[in-house]
Design a protein around this motif. Structure first.
Motif, PDB file in Angstrom:
ATOM      1  N   PHE A  18       0.839  -1.192   0.000  1.00  0.00           N
ATOM      2  CA  PHE A  18       0.000   0.000   0.000  1.00  0.00           C
ATOM      3  C   PHE A  18       0.873   1.240   0.000  1.00  0.00           C
ATOM      4  CE2 PHE A  18      -2.360  -3.307   2.186  1.00  0.00           C
ATOM      5  CZ  PHE A  18      -3.594  -3.250   1.570  1.00  0.00           C
ATOM      6  N   ALA A  19       0.304   2.350  -0.431  1.00  0.00           N
ATOM      7  CA  ALA A  19       0.943   3.653  -0.273  1.00  0.00           C
ATOM      8  C   ALA A  19       0.397   4.258   1.021  1.00  0.00           C
ATOM      9  CB  ALA A  19       0.608   4.558  -1.454  1.00  0.00           C
ATOM     10  N   ILE A  20       1.293   4.764   1.857  1.00  0.00           N
ATOM     11  CA  ILE A  20       0.875   5.400   3.106  1.00  0.00           C
ATOM     12  C   ILE A  20       1.335   6.844   3.068  1.00  0.00           C
ATOM     13  CG2 ILE A  20       1.010   5.389   5.613  1.00  0.00           C
ATOM     14  CD1 ILE A  20       1.643   2.394   5.429  1.00  0.00           C
ATOM     15  N   LYS A  21       0.375   7.763   2.987  1.00  0.00           N
ATOM     16  CA  LYS A  21       0.694   9.190   2.986  1.00  0.00           C
ATOM     17  C   LYS A  21       0.741   9.658   4.425  1.00  0.00           C
ATOM     18  CE  LYS A  21      -0.450  13.564   0.841  1.00  0.00           C
ATOM     19  NZ  LYS A  21      -1.337  14.276  -0.083  1.00  0.00           N
ATOM     20  N   VAL A  22       1.845  10.282   4.801  1.00  0.00           N
ATOM     21  CA  VAL A  22       2.070  10.747   6.166  1.00  0.00           C
ATOM     22  C   VAL A  22       2.026  12.269   6.140  1.00  0.00           C
ATOM     23  CG1 VAL A  22       3.645  10.725   8.132  1.00  0.00           C
ATOM     24  CG2 VAL A  22       3.550   8.759   6.581  1.00  0.00           C
ATOM     25  N   ILE A  23       1.025  12.836   6.797  1.00  0.00           N
ATOM     26  CA  ILE A  23       0.858  14.282   6.815  1.00  0.00           C
ATOM     27  C   ILE A  23       1.055  14.752   8.246  1.00  0.00           C
ATOM     28  CG2 ILE A  23      -0.675  16.206   6.299  1.00  0.00           C
ATOM     29  CD1 ILE A  23      -2.198  14.184   4.432  1.00  0.00           C
ATOM     30  N   ARG A  24       2.114  15.487   8.492  1.00  0.00           N
ATOM     31  CA  ARG A  24       2.393  15.999   9.836  1.00  0.00           C
ATOM     32  C   ARG A  24       1.360  17.053  10.190  1.00  0.00           C
ATOM     33  NH1 ARG A  24       5.296  11.802  10.948  1.00  0.00           N
ATOM     34  NH2 ARG A  24       7.140  11.629   9.673  1.00  0.00           N
ATOM     35  N   PHE A  25       0.903  16.998  11.428  1.00  0.00           N
ATOM     36  CA  PHE A  25      -0.118  17.924  11.920  1.00  0.00           C
ATOM     37  C   PHE A  25      -1.305  17.938  10.976  1.00  0.00           C
ATOM     38  CE2 PHE A  25       2.658  19.115  15.185  1.00  0.00           C
ATOM     39  CZ  PHE A  25       3.913  19.312  14.641  1.00  0.00           C
ATOM     40  N   GLY A  26      -1.676  16.774  10.468  1.00  0.00           N
ATOM     41  CA  GLY A  26      -2.692  16.647   9.433  1.00  0.00           C
ATOM     42  C   GLY A  26      -4.105  16.579   9.951  1.00  0.00           C
ATOM     43  N   THR A  27      -4.513  17.555  10.700  1.00  0.00           N
ATOM     44  CA  THR A  27      -5.887  17.535  11.201  1.00  0.00           C
ATOM     45  C   THR A  27      -6.698  18.687  10.618  1.00  0.00           C
ATOM     46  OG1 THR A  27      -5.197  18.813  13.135  1.00  0.00           O
ATOM     47  CG2 THR A  27      -5.239  16.400  13.348  1.00  0.00           C
ATOM     48  N   LEU A  59      -1.360  12.547  10.485  1.00  0.00           N
ATOM     49  CA  LEU A  59      -2.456  11.866   9.808  1.00  0.00           C
ATOM     50  C   LEU A  59      -1.821  10.829   8.883  1.00  0.00           C
ATOM     51  CD1 LEU A  59      -5.493  11.724   9.063  1.00  0.00           C
ATOM     52  CD2 LEU A  59      -5.021  13.458   7.327  1.00  0.00           C
ATOM     53  N   TRP A  60      -2.222   9.576   9.020  1.00  0.00           N
ATOM     54  CA  TRP A  60      -1.699   8.467   8.224  1.00  0.00           C
ATOM     55  C   TRP A  60      -2.824   8.009   7.291  1.00  0.00           C
ATOM     56  CZ3 TRP A  60       3.302   7.106   9.769  1.00  0.00           C
ATOM     57  CH2 TRP A  60       3.701   7.596  11.011  1.00  0.00           C
ATOM     58  N   VAL A  61      -2.640   8.115   5.990  1.00  0.00           N
ATOM     59  CA  VAL A  61      -3.669   7.752   5.020  1.00  0.00           C
ATOM     60  C   VAL A  61      -3.169   6.556   4.214  1.00  0.00           C
ATOM     61  CG1 VAL A  61      -5.117   8.567   3.131  1.00  0.00           C
ATOM     62  CG2 VAL A  61      -4.352  10.191   4.889  1.00  0.00           C
ATOM     63  N   VAL A  62      -3.850   5.426   4.332  1.00  0.00           N
ATOM     64  CA  VAL A  62      -3.465   4.186   3.650  1.00  0.00           C
ATOM     65  C   VAL A  62      -4.284   4.078   2.368  1.00  0.00           C
ATOM     66  CG1 VAL A  62      -3.260   1.688   3.850  1.00  0.00           C
ATOM     67  CG2 VAL A  62      -3.002   3.132   5.896  1.00  0.00           C
ATOM     68  N   MET A  63      -3.569   4.001   1.233  1.00  0.00           N
ATOM     69  CA  MET A  63      -4.230   3.991  -0.065  1.00  0.00           C
ATOM     70  C   MET A  63      -3.715   2.844  -0.933  1.00  0.00           C
ATOM     71  SD  MET A  63      -3.957   8.066  -0.876  1.00  0.00           S
ATOM     72  CE  MET A  63      -2.210   8.086  -0.506  1.00  0.00           C
ATOM     73  N   GLU A  64      -4.508   2.506  -1.924  1.00  0.00           N
ATOM     74  CA  GLU A  64      -4.091   1.555  -2.945  1.00  0.00           C
ATOM     75  C   GLU A  64      -2.766   2.036  -3.540  1.00  0.00           C
ATOM     76  OE1 GLU A  64      -6.016   0.169  -7.209  1.00  0.00           O
ATOM     77  OE2 GLU A  64      -6.873   1.850  -6.132  1.00  0.00           O
TER      78      GLU A  64
END
Length: 96
Positions: A18-27, A59-64
């Motif tokens: 998977f691709a995991i997008k890591v966004i700091r202070f992602g709220t 914020l950790w976003v798990v994507m295809e």
């Protein structure tokens, strides 16, 4: 938002990547709206949201995982398209 780092994640149970997008202070509201929009979409031409998590700073976003590269990069590398090829590509984008 547009910022963030993308990491490769592998599910231990079956090895799926998977691709995991890591966004700091992602709220931010923008981040949450993107997650909500991706959750509502199911189309073969759009990256599928698998799951998401957050802690107090990230914020950790798990994507295809898509390994074909970005559309812009592929289009510029190709150089030119015929009118029919361009119309077909735009049709696929609009149908998504």
């Amino acid at each position: 938002g547009g910022g963030g780092e993308v990491l490769l994640g592998v599910r231990k149970t079956d090895g799926q990547r998977f691709a995991i997008k890591v966004i700091r202070f992602g709220t931010s509201n923008e981040d949450r709206m993107q997650i909500q929009a991706l959750s509502a979409v199911n189309h073969q031409g759009i990256i599928q949201l698998v799951d998401w998590f957050e802690d107090s700073q990230t914020l950790w976003v798990v994507m295809e995982l898509a390994v074909g590269g970005e559309l812009f990069g592929r289009a510029t590398a190709r150089g030119k398209f015929s009118e029919n090829e361009a119309a077909a590509a735009v049709r696929q984008i609009l149908e998504a």
